[in-house]
Design a protein around this motif. Structure first.
Motif, PDB file in Angstrom:
ATOM      1  N   GLU A 145       0.849  -1.195   0.000  1.00  0.00           N
ATOM      2  CA  GLU A 145       0.000   0.000   0.000  1.00  0.00           C
ATOM      3  C   GLU A 145       0.882   1.241   0.000  1.00  0.00           C
ATOM      4  O   GLU A 145       2.097   1.151   0.103  1.00  0.00           O
ATOM      5  N   ILE A 146       0.232   2.402  -0.088  1.00  0.00           N
ATOM      6  CA  ILE A 146       0.923   3.662   0.148  1.00  0.00           C
ATOM      7  C   ILE A 146       0.731   3.973   1.629  1.00  0.00           C
ATOM      8  O   ILE A 146      -0.390   3.980   2.134  1.00  0.00           O
ATOM      9  N   TYR A 147       1.834   4.191   2.325  1.00  0.00           N
ATOM     10  CA  TYR A 147       1.800   4.417   3.765  1.00  0.00           C
ATOM     11  C   TYR A 147       2.653   5.643   4.069  1.00  0.00           C
ATOM     12  O   TYR A 147       3.840   5.661   3.758  1.00  0.00           O
ATOM     13  N   GLU A 148       2.044   6.657   4.642  1.00  0.00           N
ATOM     14  CA  GLU A 148       2.735   7.910   4.969  1.00  0.00           C
ATOM     15  C   GLU A 148       3.482   8.484   3.759  1.00  0.00           C
ATOM     16  O   GLU A 148       4.595   8.967   3.871  1.00  0.00           O
ATOM     17  N   GLY A 149       2.856   8.406   2.590  1.00  0.00           N
ATOM     18  CA  GLY A 149       3.443   8.953   1.377  1.00  0.00           C
ATOM     19  C   GLY A 149       4.544   8.108   0.756  1.00  0.00           C
ATOM     20  O   GLY A 149       5.186   8.523  -0.204  1.00  0.00           O
ATOM     21  N   LYS A 150       4.744   6.916   1.307  1.00  0.00           N
ATOM     22  CA  LYS A 150       5.784   6.019   0.801  1.00  0.00           C
ATOM     23  C   LYS A 150       5.143   4.718   0.334  1.00  0.00           C
ATOM     24  O   LYS A 150       4.075   4.334   0.810  1.00  0.00           O
ATOM     25  N   LEU A 151       5.809   4.037  -0.574  1.00  0.00           N
ATOM     26  CA  LEU A 151       5.359   2.732  -1.010  1.00  0.00           C
ATOM     27  C   LEU A 151       5.775   1.717   0.051  1.00  0.00           C
ATOM     28  O   LEU A 151       6.958   1.591   0.368  1.00  0.00           O
ATOM     29  N   LYS A 152       4.792   1.035   0.629  1.00  0.00           N
ATOM     30  CA  LYS A 152       5.085   0.075   1.698  1.00  0.00           C
ATOM     31  C   LYS A 152       5.462  -1.259   1.080  1.00  0.00           C
ATOM     32  O   LYS A 152       4.741  -1.798   0.235  1.00  0.00           O
ATOM     33  N   LEU A 153       6.597  -1.768   1.522  1.00  0.00           N
ATOM     34  CA  LEU A 153       7.103  -3.053   1.048  1.00  0.00           C
ATOM     35  C   LEU A 153       7.239  -3.976   2.241  1.00  0.00           C
ATOM     36  O   LEU A 153       7.954  -3.678   3.194  1.00  0.00           O
ATOM     37  N   LYS A 154       6.506  -5.067   2.196  1.00  0.00           N
ATOM     38  CA  LYS A 154       6.610  -6.070   3.252  1.00  0.00           C
ATOM     39  C   LYS A 154       7.691  -7.060   2.850  1.00  0.00           C
ATOM     40  O   LYS A 154       7.663  -7.587   1.742  1.00  0.00           O
TER      41      LYS A 154
END
Length: 101
Positions: free
Chosen positions: A27-36
């Motif tokens: 997802e987009i999280y705090e303006g960043k692309l979230k990578l698990k």
């Protein structure tokens, strides 16, 4: 926006969640692309997995990817060397897939 143009290509802003079950963009999280990432942040293993994963998803060589900020942080800035327009199109495709989930 989770990316920006660079004189050398594209800078991707990532938020990393380590020890996930599966390696994937989520997802987009705090303006960043979230990578698990499915590895612990120990001995650079997670960073190596991040570089390999980005390489496969953007279809660029691993040597074209450099973590320029945040090697020991959840917040990373990754420089991807190459043609900005092509890289941007690849990122937009990833974002489009995320928006459909």
């Amino acid at each position: 926006m989770c990316y920006q143009k660079s004189e050398h290509g594209l800078i991707l802003e990532l938020y990393i969640q380590a020890n996930a079950r599966v390696l994937h963009f989520s997802e987009i999280y705090e303006g960043k692309l979230k990578l698990k990432v499915n590895l612990p942040p120990v001995d650079g293993k997670a960073n190596s997995a991040i570089i390999k994963f980005i390489s496969q998803n953007l279809k660029v060589g691993k040597s074209s990817i450099e973590i320029i900020q945040g090697t020991k942080s959840r917040h990373k800035r990754v420089l991807i060397y190459g043609d900005f327009i092509q890289l941007e199109q690849s990122i937009k495709q990833i974002l489009l897939k995320l928006s459909k989930n």
